[in-house]
Design a protein around this motif. Structure first.
Motif, short mmCIF file in Angstrom:
data_model
loop_
_atom_site.label_atom_id
_atom_site.label_comp_id
_atom_site.label_asym_id
_atom_site.label_seq_id
_atom_site.Cartn_x
_atom_site.Cartn_y
_atom_site.Cartn_z
N UNK A 1 -28.27 28.66 29.92
CA UNK A 1 -29.71 28.53 29.72
C UNK A 1 -30.02 28.04 28.31
N UNK B 1 -34.08 20.00 25.22
CA UNK B 1 -33.95 20.70 26.49
C UNK B 1 -33.45 19.69 27.51
N UNK C 1 -32.84 19.04 31.50
CA UNK C 1 -33.27 19.55 32.79
C UNK C 1 -32.68 18.73 33.93
N UNK D 1 -37.60 20.88 39.60
CA UNK D 1 -36.81 20.99 38.38
C UNK D 1 -36.11 22.33 38.25
N UNK D 2 -34.95 22.28 37.61
CA UNK D 2 -34.28 23.50 37.21
C UNK D 2 -34.94 24.09 35.98
N UNK D 3 -34.48 25.27 35.55
CA UNK D 3 -35.11 25.98 34.44
C UNK D 3 -34.82 25.37 33.08
N UNK D 4 -33.89 24.43 33.01
CA UNK D 4 -33.60 23.77 31.74
C UNK D 4 -32.54 24.49 30.92
N UNK D 5 -31.90 23.72 30.07
CA UNK D 5 -30.92 24.23 29.10
C UNK D 5 -31.37 23.81 27.71
N UNK D 6 -31.62 24.79 26.87
CA UNK D 6 -32.04 24.50 25.50
C UNK D 6 -30.81 24.39 24.62
N UNK E 1 -40.42 27.02 29.82
CA UNK E 1 -39.92 25.64 29.93
C UNK E 1 -39.60 25.17 31.34
N UNK E 2 -39.79 26.03 32.34
CA UNK E 2 -39.60 25.61 33.73
C UNK E 2 -40.68 24.62 34.12
N UNK E 3 -40.30 23.47 34.63
CA UNK E 3 -41.25 22.47 35.12
C UNK E 3 -41.65 22.85 36.54
#
Lengths: 115, 117
Positions: free
Chosen positions: A9, A90, A92, A106-111, B43-45
Protein backbone atom coordinates in the motif's frame (compact mmCIF):
# COMPACT_ATOMS: atom_id res chain seq x y z
CA UNK A 1 -17.58 -3.43 -9.84
CA UNK A 2 -14.56 -5.57 -8.91
CA UNK A 3 -12.58 -6.04 -5.73
CA UNK A 4 -9.05 -4.89 -6.47
CA UNK A 5 -6.10 -5.07 -4.10
CA UNK A 6 -2.62 -3.65 -4.43
CA UNK A 7 0.55 -4.55 -2.59
CA UNK A 8 2.32 -2.81 -1.03
CA UNK A 9 0.00 0.00 0.00
CA UNK A 10 3.01 2.23 0.56
CA UNK A 11 6.77 2.03 0.58
CA UNK A 12 9.83 4.18 1.09
CA UNK A 13 12.75 3.24 -1.13
CA UNK A 14 16.30 4.33 -1.76
CA UNK A 15 17.29 5.79 -5.10
CA UNK A 16 18.73 3.31 -7.54
CA UNK A 17 16.62 0.43 -6.28
CA UNK A 18 13.53 -1.17 -7.84
CA UNK A 19 10.07 -1.87 -6.48
CA UNK A 20 7.46 -4.27 -7.81
CA UNK A 21 3.82 -3.43 -7.20
CA UNK A 22 1.19 -6.14 -7.41
CA UNK A 23 -2.43 -5.78 -8.51
CA UNK A 24 -4.85 -8.61 -7.79
CA UNK A 25 -8.50 -8.75 -8.87
CA UNK A 26 -11.14 -11.03 -7.39
CA UNK A 27 -12.36 -12.21 -10.79
CA UNK A 28 -11.24 -12.30 -14.40
CA UNK A 29 -11.17 -8.95 -16.15
CA UNK A 30 -10.72 -8.04 -19.78
CA UNK A 31 -8.28 -5.19 -19.39
CA UNK A 32 -5.82 -3.91 -16.79
CA UNK A 33 -4.05 -0.58 -16.71
CA UNK A 34 -1.36 1.17 -14.67
CA UNK A 35 -1.52 4.87 -13.82
CA UNK A 36 0.80 7.29 -12.08
CA UNK A 37 -0.38 10.18 -9.95
CA UNK A 38 2.41 12.56 -9.06
CA UNK A 39 1.97 14.69 -5.91
CA UNK A 40 -0.93 17.09 -6.30
CA UNK A 41 -1.48 16.05 -9.90
CA UNK A 42 -3.99 14.15 -11.96
CA UNK A 43 -3.64 10.59 -13.20
CA UNK A 44 -1.48 9.71 -16.17
CA UNK A 45 -1.71 6.38 -17.94
CA UNK A 46 1.58 4.49 -17.95
CA UNK A 47 0.56 1.42 -19.93
CA UNK A 48 -2.02 -1.20 -20.71
CA UNK A 49 -1.11 -4.58 -19.27
CA UNK A 50 -1.79 -7.21 -21.91
CA UNK A 51 -2.33 -10.80 -20.88
CA UNK A 52 0.29 -13.05 -22.38
CA UNK A 53 2.09 -10.34 -24.34
CA UNK A 54 4.11 -7.19 -23.88
CA UNK A 55 2.41 -4.18 -22.35
CA UNK A 56 1.39 -1.21 -24.48
CA UNK A 57 3.17 1.91 -23.21
CA UNK A 58 2.04 5.51 -23.48
CA UNK A 59 4.28 8.24 -24.77
CA UNK A 60 6.96 9.09 -22.24
CA UNK A 61 6.99 5.68 -20.57
CA UNK A 62 9.33 2.85 -21.52
CA UNK A 63 9.55 -0.82 -20.70
CA UNK A 64 13.05 -0.61 -19.25
CA UNK A 65 11.86 1.84 -16.61
CA UNK A 66 8.40 0.37 -15.98
CA UNK A 67 8.37 -3.35 -16.84
CA UNK A 68 4.90 -4.82 -16.56
CA UNK A 69 3.71 -8.39 -16.39
CA UNK A 70 0.26 -9.86 -16.68
CA UNK A 71 0.49 -13.65 -16.45
CA UNK A 72 -3.25 -14.23 -16.21
CA UNK A 73 -6.62 -12.46 -16.25
CA UNK A 74 -6.63 -11.52 -12.56
CA UNK A 75 -3.07 -10.39 -11.79
CA UNK A 76 -0.52 -7.85 -12.94
CA UNK A 77 2.70 -6.33 -11.68
CA UNK A 78 4.38 -2.99 -12.32
CA UNK A 79 8.05 -2.56 -11.51
CA UNK A 80 9.53 0.88 -11.03
CA UNK A 81 13.20 0.41 -11.89
CA UNK A 82 16.31 2.35 -10.91
CA UNK A 83 14.22 4.75 -8.90
CA UNK A 84 14.89 8.44 -8.39
CA UNK A 85 13.03 10.96 -6.21
CA UNK A 86 11.06 12.00 -9.30
CA UNK A 87 9.38 8.59 -9.22
CA UNK A 88 7.71 9.44 -5.92
CA UNK A 89 4.03 9.09 -6.77
CA UNK A 90 0.90 7.10 -6.21
CA UNK A 91 0.68 4.18 -8.59
CA UNK A 92 -2.78 2.82 -9.33
CA UNK A 93 -3.99 -0.14 -11.27
CA UNK A 94 -7.40 -0.18 -12.88
CA UNK A 95 -9.47 -2.86 -14.53
CA UNK A 96 -12.25 -3.19 -17.04
CA UNK A 97 -14.50 -6.09 -16.27
CA UNK A 98 -16.54 -6.14 -19.46
CA UNK A 99 -16.25 -4.35 -22.77
CA UNK A 100 -19.94 -3.53 -22.88
CA UNK A 101 -19.84 -0.98 -20.09
CA UNK A 102 -16.08 -0.54 -20.47
CA UNK A 103 -15.90 1.23 -17.13
CA UNK A 104 -12.58 1.34 -15.29
CA UNK A 105 -12.45 0.52 -11.60
CA UNK A 106 -9.39 1.42 -9.59
CA UNK A 107 -7.33 -0.28 -6.95
CA UNK A 108 -6.49 1.49 -3.69
CA UNK A 109 -3.13 2.69 -4.98
CA UNK A 110 0.47 2.34 -3.83
CA UNK A 111 2.14 5.41 -2.38
CA UNK A 112 5.84 5.35 -3.26
CA UNK A 113 8.42 7.68 -1.75
CA UNK A 114 11.97 7.62 -3.10
CA UNK A 115 14.69 9.14 -0.96
CA UNK B 1 -5.48 14.70 -28.76
CA UNK B 2 -8.36 14.80 -26.34
CA UNK B 3 -8.13 17.22 -23.44
CA UNK B 4 -10.21 17.56 -20.31
CA UNK B 5 -10.38 20.87 -18.45
CA UNK B 6 -11.57 21.46 -14.92
CA UNK B 7 -11.39 25.19 -14.31
CA UNK B 8 -12.20 25.11 -10.59
CA UNK B 9 -9.20 23.96 -8.52
CA UNK B 10 -11.25 24.23 -5.32
CA UNK B 11 -14.89 24.51 -4.37
CA UNK B 12 -16.67 24.77 -1.07
CA UNK B 13 -20.24 23.89 -0.14
CA UNK B 14 -22.21 23.87 3.05
CA UNK B 15 -23.67 20.63 4.28
CA UNK B 16 -27.13 19.93 2.77
CA UNK B 17 -26.58 22.47 0.00
CA UNK B 18 -26.04 21.86 -3.71
CA UNK B 19 -22.80 22.36 -5.61
CA UNK B 20 -21.88 22.06 -9.29
CA UNK B 21 -18.44 21.10 -10.53
CA UNK B 22 -17.60 22.05 -14.09
CA UNK B 23 -15.78 20.09 -16.77
CA UNK B 24 -15.19 20.76 -20.44
CA UNK B 25 -13.47 18.56 -22.95
CA UNK B 26 -12.24 18.63 -26.48
CA UNK B 27 -12.72 15.81 -28.95
CA UNK B 28 -13.42 15.23 -32.62
CA UNK B 29 -15.25 11.99 -31.88
CA UNK B 30 -19.04 11.70 -31.86
CA UNK B 31 -19.20 8.55 -29.74
CA UNK B 32 -17.41 8.62 -26.41
CA UNK B 33 -17.85 8.23 -22.66
CA UNK B 34 -17.49 10.64 -19.78
CA UNK B 35 -16.93 9.88 -16.12
CA UNK B 36 -16.68 11.56 -12.78
CA UNK B 37 -14.40 9.92 -10.22
CA UNK B 38 -14.03 10.85 -6.58
CA UNK B 39 -10.73 10.51 -4.69
CA UNK B 40 -11.01 10.99 -0.92
CA UNK B 41 -7.89 11.29 1.28
CA UNK B 42 -7.67 7.50 1.31
CA UNK B 43 -6.60 7.96 -2.37
CA UNK B 44 -9.02 5.28 -3.62
CA UNK B 45 -10.49 6.37 -6.96
CA UNK B 46 -14.23 5.80 -6.78
CA UNK B 47 -16.52 5.95 -9.79
CA UNK B 48 -19.30 8.46 -9.18
CA UNK B 49 -21.17 8.56 -12.46
CA UNK B 50 -20.87 7.60 -16.12
CA UNK B 51 -22.37 9.19 -19.24
CA UNK B 52 -22.51 7.80 -22.76
CA UNK B 53 -22.33 10.53 -25.38
CA UNK B 54 -24.99 8.97 -27.59
CA UNK B 55 -27.53 9.18 -24.77
CA UNK B 56 -29.27 12.54 -24.53
CA UNK B 57 -30.61 11.80 -21.06
CA UNK B 58 -28.41 13.04 -18.25
CA UNK B 59 -27.10 10.31 -15.96
CA UNK B 60 -28.10 10.32 -12.30
CA UNK B 61 -26.93 8.31 -9.31
CA UNK B 62 -28.80 9.15 -6.14
CA UNK B 63 -27.61 12.63 -5.09
CA UNK B 64 -25.26 12.93 -8.05
CA UNK B 65 -26.38 14.06 -11.48
CA UNK B 66 -24.74 15.47 -14.55
CA UNK B 67 -25.57 18.20 -17.02
CA UNK B 68 -24.24 16.89 -20.31
CA UNK B 69 -24.16 19.44 -23.11
CA UNK B 70 -22.71 17.64 -26.10
CA UNK B 71 -22.62 20.60 -28.47
CA UNK B 72 -20.86 22.72 -25.88
CA UNK B 73 -18.62 19.79 -24.85
CA UNK B 74 -19.55 20.38 -21.25
CA UNK B 75 -20.07 17.76 -18.53
CA UNK B 76 -20.79 19.25 -15.11
CA UNK B 77 -21.48 17.29 -11.92
CA UNK B 78 -24.19 18.39 -9.51
CA UNK B 79 -24.10 17.13 -5.94
CA UNK B 80 -27.36 17.66 -4.06
CA UNK B 81 -27.82 17.57 -0.30
CA UNK B 82 -24.05 17.63 0.21
CA UNK B 83 -22.65 15.50 3.00
CA UNK B 84 -19.37 15.63 4.88
CA UNK B 85 -18.39 12.38 3.21
CA UNK B 86 -18.54 14.09 -0.18
CA UNK B 87 -15.37 16.02 0.62
CA UNK B 88 -12.77 14.77 -1.84
CA UNK B 89 -10.92 15.47 -5.04
CA UNK B 90 -13.21 15.07 -8.05
CA UNK B 91 -11.80 14.16 -11.44
CA UNK B 92 -13.60 14.39 -14.75
CA UNK B 93 -12.46 11.81 -17.31
CA UNK B 94 -12.97 11.15 -21.00
CA UNK B 95 -12.78 7.91 -22.92
CA UNK B 96 -13.01 7.65 -26.68
CA UNK B 97 -15.07 5.18 -28.71
CA UNK B 98 -14.64 1.48 -28.17
CA UNK B 99 -12.29 0.57 -30.98
CA UNK B 100 -11.32 -2.78 -29.55
CA UNK B 101 -7.98 -1.47 -28.31
CA UNK B 102 -6.97 0.09 -25.03
CA UNK B 103 -9.76 2.12 -23.46
CA UNK B 104 -7.59 5.03 -22.42
CA UNK B 105 -8.97 7.49 -19.89
CA UNK B 106 -7.91 11.11 -20.09
CA UNK B 107 -8.32 12.92 -16.78
CA UNK B 108 -8.82 16.55 -15.90
CA UNK B 109 -6.70 18.22 -13.25
CA UNK B 110 -9.32 17.78 -10.56
CA UNK B 111 -11.46 19.93 -8.27
CA UNK B 112 -11.03 19.74 -4.53
CA UNK B 113 -14.41 19.92 -2.82
CA UNK B 114 -14.69 21.03 0.77
CA UNK B 115 -17.91 20.47 2.72
CA UNK B 116 -18.50 22.75 5.68
CA UNK B 117 -20.96 22.56 8.53
Amino acid sequence: SAVISQKPSRDICQRGTSLTIQCQVDSQVTMMFWYRQQPGQSLTLIATANQGSEATYESGFVIDKFPISRPNLTFSTLTVSNMSPEDSSIYLCSVVRDRITDTQYFGPGTRLTVL
Amino acid sequence: AQTVTQSQPEMSVQEAETVTLSCTYDTSESDYYLFWYKQPPSRQMILVIRQEAYKQQNATENRFSVNFQKAAKSFSLKISDSQLGDAAMYFCAYRGPNTGTASKLTFGTGTRLQVTL
